[in-house]
Design a protein around this motif. Structure first.
Motif, PDB file in Angstrom:
ATOM      1  N   VAL C  90     -22.199  47.937  54.753  1.00 19.82           N
ATOM      2  CA  VAL C  90     -21.013  46.812  54.872  1.00 19.82           C
ATOM      3  C   VAL C  90     -19.840  47.523  55.718  1.00 19.82           C
ATOM      4  O   VAL C  90     -19.554  47.063  56.837  1.00 19.82           O
ATOM      5  CB  VAL C  90     -20.758  46.410  53.545  1.00 19.82           C
ATOM      6  CG1 VAL C  90     -19.816  45.155  53.866  1.00 19.82           C
ATOM      7  CG2 VAL C  90     -22.015  45.645  52.953  1.00 19.82           C
ATOM      8  N   ILE C 102     -11.285  44.194  52.742  1.00 20.12           N
ATOM      9  CA  ILE C 102     -11.011  43.489  51.434  1.00 20.12           C
ATOM     10  C   ILE C 102     -11.786  42.466  51.088  1.00 20.12           C
ATOM     11  O   ILE C 102     -12.305  42.525  49.861  1.00 20.12           O
ATOM     12  CB  ILE C 102      -9.516  43.193  51.470  1.00 20.12           C
ATOM     13  CG1 ILE C 102      -8.522  44.195  51.518  1.00 20.12           C
ATOM     14  CG2 ILE C 102      -9.243  42.362  50.179  1.00 20.12           C
ATOM     15  CD1 ILE C 102      -7.028  43.843  51.045  1.00 20.12           C
ATOM     16  N   VAL C 103     -12.208  41.333  51.945  1.00 16.24           N
ATOM     17  CA  VAL C 103     -13.094  40.679  51.610  1.00 16.24           C
ATOM     18  C   VAL C 103     -14.432  40.895  51.389  1.00 16.24           C
ATOM     19  O   VAL C 103     -15.035  40.471  50.276  1.00 16.24           O
ATOM     20  CB  VAL C 103     -13.063  39.489  52.901  1.00 16.24           C
ATOM     21  CG1 VAL C 103     -13.955  38.342  52.889  1.00 16.24           C
ATOM     22  CG2 VAL C 103     -11.807  38.672  53.244  1.00 16.24           C
ATOM     23  N   ALA C 104     -14.991  41.898  51.932  1.00 14.87           N
ATOM     24  CA  ALA C 104     -16.097  42.197  52.002  1.00 14.87           C
ATOM     25  C   ALA C 104     -16.082  43.135  50.374  1.00 14.87           C
ATOM     26  O   ALA C 104     -17.255  42.844  49.635  1.00 14.87           O
ATOM     27  CB  ALA C 104     -16.815  43.679  52.864  1.00 14.87           C
ATOM     28  N   ILE C 106     -14.414  42.449  47.977  1.00 12.59           N
ATOM     29  CA  ILE C 106     -14.536  41.395  46.759  1.00 12.59           C
ATOM     30  C   ILE C 106     -15.896  40.645  46.690  1.00 12.59           C
ATOM     31  O   ILE C 106     -16.306  40.678  45.476  1.00 12.59           O
ATOM     32  CB  ILE C 106     -13.517  39.949  47.400  1.00 12.59           C
ATOM     33  CG1 ILE C 106     -11.975  40.496  47.197  1.00 12.59           C
ATOM     34  CG2 ILE C 106     -13.677  39.024  46.432  1.00 12.59           C
ATOM     35  CD1 ILE C 106     -11.157  39.439  47.971  1.00 12.59           C
ATOM     36  N   GLY C 107     -16.688  40.613  47.576  1.00 10.31           N
ATOM     37  CA  GLY C 107     -17.861  40.325  47.591  1.00 10.31           C
ATOM     38  C   GLY C 107     -18.782  41.538  46.702  1.00 10.31           C
ATOM     39  O   GLY C 107     -19.290  40.947  45.877  1.00 10.31           O
ATOM     40  N   MET C 108     -18.620  42.609  47.083  1.00 14.56           N
ATOM     41  CA  MET C 108     -19.145  43.678  46.205  1.00 14.56           C
ATOM     42  C   MET C 108     -18.692  43.518  44.796  1.00 14.56           C
ATOM     43  O   MET C 108     -19.807  43.706  43.957  1.00 14.56           O
ATOM     44  CB  MET C 108     -18.793  44.960  46.751  1.00 14.56           C
ATOM     45  CG  MET C 108     -19.653  45.325  48.162  1.00 14.56           C
ATOM     46  SD  MET C 108     -18.838  46.511  49.221  1.00 14.56           S
ATOM     47  CE  MET C 108     -18.531  47.831  48.113  1.00 14.56           C
ATOM     48  N   TYR C 110     -18.318  40.776  43.095  1.00 14.17           N
ATOM     49  CA  TYR C 110     -18.848  39.882  42.512  1.00 14.17           C
ATOM     50  C   TYR C 110     -20.329  40.312  42.060  1.00 14.17           C
ATOM     51  O   TYR C 110     -21.084  39.997  41.328  1.00 14.17           O
ATOM     52  CB  TYR C 110     -19.088  38.526  43.178  1.00 14.17           C
ATOM     53  CG  TYR C 110     -17.580  37.756  42.987  1.00 14.17           C
ATOM     54  CD1 TYR C 110     -16.946  37.651  41.864  1.00 14.17           C
ATOM     55  CD2 TYR C 110     -16.865  37.350  44.261  1.00 14.17           C
ATOM     56  CE1 TYR C 110     -15.825  37.126  41.491  1.00 14.17           C
ATOM     57  CE2 TYR C 110     -15.778  36.547  43.765  1.00 14.17           C
ATOM     58  CZ  TYR C 110     -15.262  36.501  42.796  1.00 14.17           C
ATOM     59  OH  TYR C 110     -14.005  35.950  42.560  1.00 14.17           O
ATOM     60  N   ILE C 111     -20.992  40.790  43.207  1.00 15.74           N
ATOM     61  CA  ILE C 111     -22.425  41.157  43.520  1.00 15.74           C
ATOM     62  C   ILE C 111     -22.763  42.265  42.102  1.00 15.74           C
ATOM     63  O   ILE C 111     -23.614  42.296  41.323  1.00 15.74           O
ATOM     64  CB  ILE C 111     -22.733  41.875  44.811  1.00 15.74           C
ATOM     65  CG1 ILE C 111     -22.810  40.700  45.664  1.00 15.74           C
ATOM     66  CG2 ILE C 111     -24.243  42.475  44.495  1.00 15.74           C
ATOM     67  CD1 ILE C 111     -23.190  41.181  47.194  1.00 15.74           C
ATOM     68  N   GLN C 114     -21.887  40.547  38.677  1.00 14.63           N
ATOM     69  CA  GLN C 114     -23.189  39.670  38.236  1.00 14.63           C
ATOM     70  C   GLN C 114     -24.291  40.330  38.163  1.00 14.63           C
ATOM     71  O   GLN C 114     -25.258  39.983  36.930  1.00 14.63           O
ATOM     72  CB  GLN C 114     -23.099  38.453  39.214  1.00 14.63           C
ATOM     73  CG  GLN C 114     -21.820  37.727  39.365  1.00 14.63           C
ATOM     74  CD  GLN C 114     -21.590  37.122  38.051  1.00 14.63           C
ATOM     75  OE1 GLN C 114     -22.305  36.358  37.406  1.00 14.63           O
ATOM     76  NE2 GLN C 114     -20.306  37.264  37.522  1.00 14.63           N
ATOM     77  N   LEU C 115     -24.578  41.364  38.699  1.00 13.32           N
ATOM     78  CA  LEU C 115     -26.029  42.148  38.650  1.00 13.32           C
ATOM     79  C   LEU C 115     -26.054  42.881  37.110  1.00 13.32           C
ATOM     80  O   LEU C 115     -26.876  42.756  36.528  1.00 13.32           O
ATOM     81  CB  LEU C 115     -26.052  42.959  39.713  1.00 13.32           C
ATOM     82  CG  LEU C 115     -26.679  42.581  41.054  1.00 13.32           C
ATOM     83  CD1 LEU C 115     -26.735  43.798  41.985  1.00 13.32           C
ATOM     84  CD2 LEU C 115     -28.061  41.926  40.855  1.00 13.32           C
ATOM     85  N   LEU C 117     -24.248  41.857  34.703  1.00 17.36           N
ATOM     86  CA  LEU C 117     -24.398  40.437  33.873  1.00 17.36           C
ATOM     87  C   LEU C 117     -26.004  40.187  33.520  1.00 17.36           C
ATOM     88  O   LEU C 117     -26.451  40.222  32.562  1.00 17.36           O
ATOM     89  CB  LEU C 117     -23.587  39.291  34.075  1.00 17.36           C
ATOM     90  CG  LEU C 117     -24.026  38.114  33.395  1.00 17.36           C
ATOM     91  CD1 LEU C 117     -23.391  38.431  31.757  1.00 17.36           C
ATOM     92  CD2 LEU C 117     -23.084  37.029  33.866  1.00 17.36           C
ATOM     93  N   THR C 118     -26.683  40.178  34.833  1.00 20.80           N
ATOM     94  CA  THR C 118     -28.090  39.786  34.757  1.00 20.80           C
ATOM     95  C   THR C 118     -28.689  40.750  34.225  1.00 20.80           C
ATOM     96  O   THR C 118     -29.657  40.474  33.049  1.00 20.80           O
ATOM     97  CB  THR C 118     -28.452  39.533  36.352  1.00 20.80           C
ATOM     98  OG1 THR C 118     -27.639  38.567  36.913  1.00 20.80           O
ATOM     99  CG2 THR C 118     -29.766  39.049  36.168  1.00 20.80           C
ATOM    100  N   LEU C 228      -6.825  46.787  37.691  1.00 22.03           N
ATOM    101  CA  LEU C 228      -5.356  46.530  37.888  1.00 22.03           C
ATOM    102  C   LEU C 228      -4.324  47.732  37.590  1.00 22.03           C
ATOM    103  O   LEU C 228      -3.372  47.977  38.349  1.00 22.03           O
ATOM    104  CB  LEU C 228      -4.976  45.373  36.840  1.00 22.03           C
ATOM    105  CG  LEU C 228      -3.679  45.037  36.410  1.00 22.03           C
ATOM    106  CD1 LEU C 228      -3.072  44.417  37.891  1.00 22.03           C
ATOM    107  CD2 LEU C 228      -3.374  44.231  35.302  1.00 22.03           C
TER     108      LEU C 228
END
Lengths: 322, 247, 293
Positions: C90, C102-104, C106-108, C110-111, C114-115, C117-118, C228
């Motif tokens: 990426v 930064i946007v990428a 942020i995507g990472m 979440y991925i 959530q993985l 969590l799954t 943070l």
């Protein structure tokens, strides 16, 4: 010159057609989808506010959820605690977002680039924490449920209830249409030209005699007002005000909708929002972790389609698309 | 001699970068209505000096007067509004915008200063400027797709569109062909009928053809100043600059 | 308990927090310093380290020290590998454009979250400490493991510091940080250095996470606070300054305990975030940094 004229006509026709189609949706869409569209229209309005700043002015904020939530709480708190009328609290919601965006703009615009992104993210985080901290009034994550009786407008002896699905759809569409037409007008104006020029080369704009800081501040406030209007409408139409809407996730959603639909296109936010709504709806049977999808889409977009759907279409086929 | 107020007056103007004095204690007068050229070897401080005049940089010490008014700490955009226009050394037109939009930006700012921007007036003024530099045909091309020479012209057009009292041109002919340079000389002469022009230029042919007065800078200081023939005859200049094989 | 001993206890707890924080923030600071990339997914690498520590340590029967040691080895390696991969797939393709990365990331974020969590679930799960020794001070007993955490963090940081200042790899990294183009011209494989630095940054977070899980349970949302706090530390310490990062980690870690006595955690977080935002606005070089041109 005739080409320019016909483009202007084409642009107005396209936008009018979109609004008429959406209006028809109120009578043609099945109940479930009409509900989806109502929410999507309000969130698309939020995304349009974001697009003004990110797409046109080139300022990437990671904290717009605070403006959306400021509108929502600015409207929801007086309804819930003081029983104020709907039109009045819609105005207080917008005013709250306007004031917040002014304050945040004055501070955050002293920074640029990455620092601007982080500072806006942090201000939004403070706002989010504040919604948790003042739990006496906001009830934190649990949020406030606005009863249908408090969400009605007395008009010429009639009671218009915002909890009625058809009214809800039409109100959401009205807000969306107004903001769409105003933004179209704006981006075609001198002010819009200045914003785009700031995005392209700030220093050059300064050397043409513009007060760049003041112009950017105006863009932040305008964007904040639109996002606040969307937030206020969302709270009033769907009867719920909660801290979740102030979380960083909602800031990212605005970015996602705009990137997906196409930054700096007037209709991109609508396309992006609807697309994402239906992708999430479609996959909700497969996984409850919808944020996973958000992450994947974000990365795919930024890697392969940084111009988004309408941005790519404009580049390849329809250069006149605003 | 009558006491005519110079358009620009600097007193003991100084700007350092680290330990290096890029502009060192410069006293400079610019007469109204003239074409004034600043020449000097690379690193002499010419660009820094005009950046101080235009407000892109602020001086460490010294004062700048514009038409008698102290503008030393005035922000750059205000200086443009009082009539100091600066065209960039490195072409910085808005490459993704149309030629029309590039010129409309300075025009609308000028109109805005006097009240509302009327679309008709905007349109008319933009084409007046484009006609003046002979680029009306290109109005709807993307600025980034123009030839280099045309981009330089557009850069000047943007300066012109501000209707400045002082137009600062920072190496406007750099990278232009001989034919383009001739057109350029004509254009600057025409501009000088309404505005004072301050020109930074390496090409001595252009300087000699245009300048009423020449200031020679070296190591951040003014080495000599005079008419073109005086400068040509000046021994110190010969040694520091003209003798350097540049010309 | 009298004030003296209480103060000692608060200081010890603060030092533990500071050690973990310093390791995590060091990773973020390194990535920003060398690559100029703001890694918003840094907290998720921390979380991934903790979750993996749970997975590895529960896979081993017998004495908890065996599982823990295995986790200390495996978790950072896996996390480093994942980071390396995401850098290759990426960030490199974005040419390290600051805003796009930064946007990428942020995507990472979440991925990864959530993985977790799954596959790991929403429960918080404990990891057993490798040893269970209480060190008896005159006033109170204190966990020997926590002292071990402090020592381990110091060792890892010393190691990182030696790597950066005394080895050829460190020299190459610093050269890249100083001037990417020149480094490239001198034949330094800049993009491989970047891959390595990104992996190293994530590994530091993972080590910190493995060290922390015996005192705090592993959970899929546990990356938020470290992110943070690391941001706070890196910004206050001055972006990209390693020494500033350490000093700031000590201050934040030590004051964390004291602040939480006076304020609710939410208010403390609000104030800290506001402070950092204002530092970025008014003193972008950090509280200890020197303004550079």
């Amino acid at each position: 010159m005739t080409e320019v004229r016909s483009n202007a006509t084409r642009i107005w026709l396209l936008h009018a057609a979109v609004i008429v189609l959406l209006l028809a949706g109120n009578f043609l869409l099945p109940e479930y989808h009409r509900g989806m569209f109502s929410r999507a229209l309000v969130l698309a309005t939020y995304a349009m506010g974001y697009n003004l700043l990110f797409g046109y002015t080139g300022l990437l904020s990671l904290g717009h959820a605070m403006f959306f939530a400021a509108g929502m709480y600015g409207a929801g708190l007086p309804v819930y605690h003081l029983g104020w009328d709907v039109p009045l609290v819609f105005a207080t919601g917008i005013a709250a977002a306007g004031l917040l965006s002014l304050a945040v703009g004055v501070l955050a615009l002293r920074t640029t680039g990455v620092a601007f992104m982080i500072v806006t993210m942090m201000f939004a985080q403070i706002f989010f924490l504040a919604t948790l901290y003042f739990t006496t009034w906001t009830r934190g994550e649990e949020g406030l449920v606005l009863q249908p009786t408090t969400r009605a407008i007395e008009f010429a002896g009639n009671t218009i209830s915002l909890s009625d699905p058809s009214t809800r759809y039409l109100v959401a569409l009205t807000l969306f249409a107004i903001v769409l037409l105003v933004s179209l007008r704006l981006v075609k104006s001198s002010f819009g030209r200045t914003l785009v020029a700031i995005r392209e080369n700030e220093e050059r704009v300064r050397m043409l005699g513009y007060n760049v800081f003041a112009t950017k501040l105006l863009a932040v406030v305008f964007s904040g007002l639109v996002c606040g209007a969307a937030g206020a409408a969302y709270g009033l139409l769907f009867g719920y005000v909660g801290s979740g809407f102030a979380s960083s996730q909602y800031s990212i959603l605005a970015l996602l909708y705009v990137l997906l639909g196409g930054a700096a296109t007037t209709l991109g936010p609508l396309v992006g929002t609807l697309f994402m709504f239906y992708v999430i709806d479609y996959t909700s049977g497969l996984t409850s972790a919808y944020l996973l999808l958000v992450g994947v889409v974000l990365i795919i977009l930024i890697l392969f389609f940084p111009k988004g759907l309408l941005g790519t279409i404009r580049e390849k086929w329809l250069p006149w698309l605003p | 001699m009558a006491a005519v107020i110079p358009l620009i007056q600097t007193r003991a103007l100084t700007r350092q970068f680290g330990g290096l004095k890029a502009v060192d204690n410069v006293d400079f007068n610019l007469e109204s209505g003239k074409i004034h050229a600043i020449i000097g070897p690379n690193g002499a401080g010419k660009t820094t000096f005009v950046s101080l005049l235009s407000g892109r940089l602020l001086p460490d010490s010294g004062t700048i007067l514009f038409d008698g008014q102290d503008i030393t700490t005035m922000p750059a955009h205000k200086r443009v509004q009082v009539g100091i226009a600066y065209t960039f050394q490195i072409t910085s037109v808005f490459a993704n915008l149309s030629v029309y939009d590039n010129v409309a930006l300075p025009v609308q700012r000028r109109l805005l200063q006097r009240g509302r921007v009327d679309p008709g007036a905007l349109h008319q003024s933009v084409f007046e400027v484009l006609d003046r530099v002979g680029m009306a045909d290109h109005a709807h091309s993307k600025a980034g797709s123009l030839s280099y020479g045309h981009q330089r012209l557009l850069e000047v057009a943007m300066g012109l569109a501000l209707q400045p009292r002082l137009l600062i041109l920072d190496e406007p002919t750099q990278g232009l062909s001989d034919g383009e340079i001739d057109t350029f000389i004509e254009l600057v002469r025409e501009i000088a009928r309404d505005a004072t022009v301050l020109l930074i230029e390496h090409n001595m042919q252009v300087v000699m053809a245009l300048a009423d007065r020449i200031t020679v800078m070296n190591n951040g200081k003014i080495l000599a100043e005079g008419t073109p023939s005086e400068i040509r005859a000046n021994a110190a200049v010969q040694e520091a600059y003209l003798g350097g094989g540049d010309v | 308990m009298a004030f003296g001993p209480y103060f000692l206890l608060a200081t010890l707890e603060g030092l533990v927090t500071a050690s973990i924080l310093a390791l995590t923030a060091l990773g973020l600071s390194l990535v920003f310093g060398v690559m100029r990339v703001v890694n918003v997914a840094h907290g998720e690498f921390f979380m991934l380290g903790a979750v993996l520590a749970w997975a590895v340590s529960t896979a081993f029967a017998g004495h908890p020290a065996i599982g823990f040691s295995a986790a200390l080895l495996v978790a950072p390696l896996v996390v480093g590998g994942a980071a390396f991969l995401s850098e290759r797939l990426v960030l490199r393709r974005l040419d390290y454009n600051p805003e796009a990365t930064i946007v990428a990331t942020i995507g990472m974020l979440y991925i990864i979250q959530q993985l977790a969590l799954t596959f790991y679930g929403a429960d918080a799960r404990p990891v057993q400490a490798p040893f269970n020794v209480r060190i008896q001070l005159p006033w109170f007993g204190y966990s020997g493991y926590k002292l071990f955490v402090i020592a381990a963090a110091i060792i890892v940081m010393l190691g990182t510091w030696l790597l950066l200042t005394r080895t050829k790899i460190g020299l190459i990294m610093r050269a890249t940080q100083y001037d990417r183009e020149t480094a490239q011209a001198f034949g330094i494989p800049v993009d491989r250095v970047y891959g390595g630095v990104f992996a190293l940054g994530a590994m530091l977070a993972a080590v910190a996470a493995v060290l922390v899980v015996p005192t705090q349970q592993a959970h899929y949302l546990m990356g938020r606070d470290p992110l943070l706090l690391s941001f706070i530390v890196v910004i206050i310490g001055g972006l990209g300054s390693l020494r500033g990062t350490l000093v700031a980690a000590l201050i934040v870690g030590l004051s964390d305990g004291i602040i939480s006595v006076f304020f609710s955690p939410t208010l403390a977080k609000m104030l800290a975030t506001a402070l950092v935002a204002l530092v970025l606005v008014f003193r972008p070089q950090g509280l200890f940094g020197v303004r550079t041109r």
